[in-house]
Design an enzyme around this catalytic site. Structure first.
Site, PDB file in Angstrom:
ATOM      1  N   ASP A   5       2.589  63.200  29.436  1.00 28.94           N
ATOM      2  CA  ASP A   5       3.852  63.840  29.109  1.00 28.94           C
ATOM      3  C   ASP A   5       3.579  64.954  28.095  1.00 28.94           C
ATOM      4  O   ASP A   5       2.571  64.929  27.374  1.00 28.94           O
ATOM      5  CB  ASP A   5       4.792  62.775  28.520  1.00 28.94           C
ATOM      6  CG  ASP A   5       6.068  63.358  27.948  1.00 28.94           C
ATOM      7  OD1 ASP A   5       6.768  64.078  28.667  1.00 28.94           O
ATOM      8  OD2 ASP A   5       6.351  63.095  26.758  1.00 28.94           O
ATOM      9  N   ASP A  10       6.479  66.823  26.015  1.00 27.62           N
ATOM     10  CA  ASP A  10       7.394  66.848  24.869  1.00 27.62           C
ATOM     11  C   ASP A  10       7.388  65.542  24.096  1.00 27.62           C
ATOM     12  O   ASP A  10       7.678  64.475  24.643  1.00 27.62           O
ATOM     13  CB  ASP A  10       8.824  67.163  25.340  1.00 27.62           C
ATOM     14  CG  ASP A  10       9.006  68.639  25.631  1.00 27.62           C
ATOM     15  OD1 ASP A  10       8.880  69.428  24.689  1.00 27.62           O
ATOM     16  OD2 ASP A  10       9.239  68.991  26.800  1.00 27.62           O
ATOM     17  N   ASP A  29       6.134  58.939  25.792  1.00 28.87           N
ATOM     18  CA  ASP A  29       6.855  58.518  24.585  1.00 28.87           C
ATOM     19  C   ASP A  29       8.312  58.155  24.814  1.00 28.87           C
ATOM     20  O   ASP A  29       8.886  57.396  24.044  1.00 28.87           O
ATOM     21  CB  ASP A  29       6.794  59.623  23.517  1.00 28.87           C
ATOM     22  CG  ASP A  29       7.734  60.781  23.847  1.00 28.87           C
ATOM     23  OD1 ASP A  29       7.612  61.360  24.957  1.00 28.87           O
ATOM     24  OD2 ASP A  29       8.591  61.094  23.011  1.00 28.87           O
TER      25      ASP A  29
END
Length: 268
Positions: free
Chosen positions: A23, A25, A194
């Site tokens: 990922d 961001d 996250d």
């Protein structure tokens, strides 16, 4: 691919023993750029966090919730009917305010040295990702990015163009993992994430690294605990690299599997 989202198919790496999918961001960057623009120019942090909690709990989906956030950014930026928060405005704001994990570059170089492809798998928009890359990690501009795109309009408004608009995830990240899990022999897939955009990928990785957030926004960690999905917390790519080394440089497959079992225990 659907007719609404004719985005190019990603490159698949064959013949690799290991692959990293990450990922962007809040994982490679120290702050989620989509959260930043929504909190600063859109609906605000409290409403955004409430939407994220609804996604985590299965009460809403990422595709629709993220589109609500984007609409709030565009609508809040109107003055006398004119859009103030154009896509270019938001892209520049992100490039000037979002930083990257300062250990990621060394991590990427470690992977490159050891013939481990690194692919960014993002539910954000590629032009924004590229803007941050160009500012902070220009030497990595060749990295593969699998993400959504953006549609802009003559009046200054804009919207997201989802990679998988038929999916509630908008961009179903499990589709980026599936080709590797289906290979014979299959490489070990390290996935780094996250938040709520990573829920679809959580079960697919061989080794799931979950970024721990001191600010308390740990939706992926909470989701993994709720659903008893094996995961390992990390706070920097330097830390994760140390764990990966144990697996990559293990002398036998049995030793690799023992390390994975030890570092990714069953969730109680």
């Amino acid at each position: 691919m659907s007719q609404e989202s004719p985005l190019s198919e990603p490159v698949i790496y064959h013949g690799k023993k290991f692959i990293v999918l990450s990922d962007w961001d809040g994982t490679i960057t120290t702050q989620d750029s989509n959260d930043f623009v929504t909190d600063t120019f859109g609906m605000g942090r409290s409403d955004r966090v409430a939407l994220n909690q609804r996604i985590r709990n299965g009460e809403d989906n990422f595709r629709d919730a993220f589109r609500k956030m984007i609409v709030s950014i565009v609508e809040n930026g109107k003055e006398d009917g004119k859009v103030k928060h154009t896509f270019e405005f938001c892209k520049n704001a992100v490039a000037n305010n979002i930083k990257v994990d300062d250990t990621f570059k060394a991590f990427y170089e470690f992977c490159e040295t050891n013939d481990i492809p690194v692919v960014v798998v993002s539910s954000g928009m590629e032009p924004i990702i590229r803007a941050v890359l160009n500012k902070h990690l220009a030497s990595l501009d060749g990295i593969q990015i699998i993400s959504n795109e953006v549609k802009t309009y003559g009046d200054g408004s804009w919207d997201i163009q989802y990679r998988h608009p038929e999916s509630g995830f908008g961009h179903d990240k499990s589709k980026a993992i599936a080709p590797y899990r289906n290979m014979q022999p299959a490489p070990i897939v390290f996935f780094f994430g996250d938040g709520v955009s990573d829920l679809s990928a959580a079960r697919g990785a061989t080794c799931l690294f979950v970024k721990y957030k001191p600010n308390g926004e740990n939706e992926l960690m909470e989701y993994c605990i709720m659903n008893k999905i094996k995961h390992r917390l990390f706070q920097s790519f330097e830390e994760a690299q140390g764990v990966m080394k144990l697996i990559i440089f293990a002398e036998t497959e049995e030793e690799q599997q023992n390390i994975i079992a030890r570092e990714w225990p069953e969730v109680a």
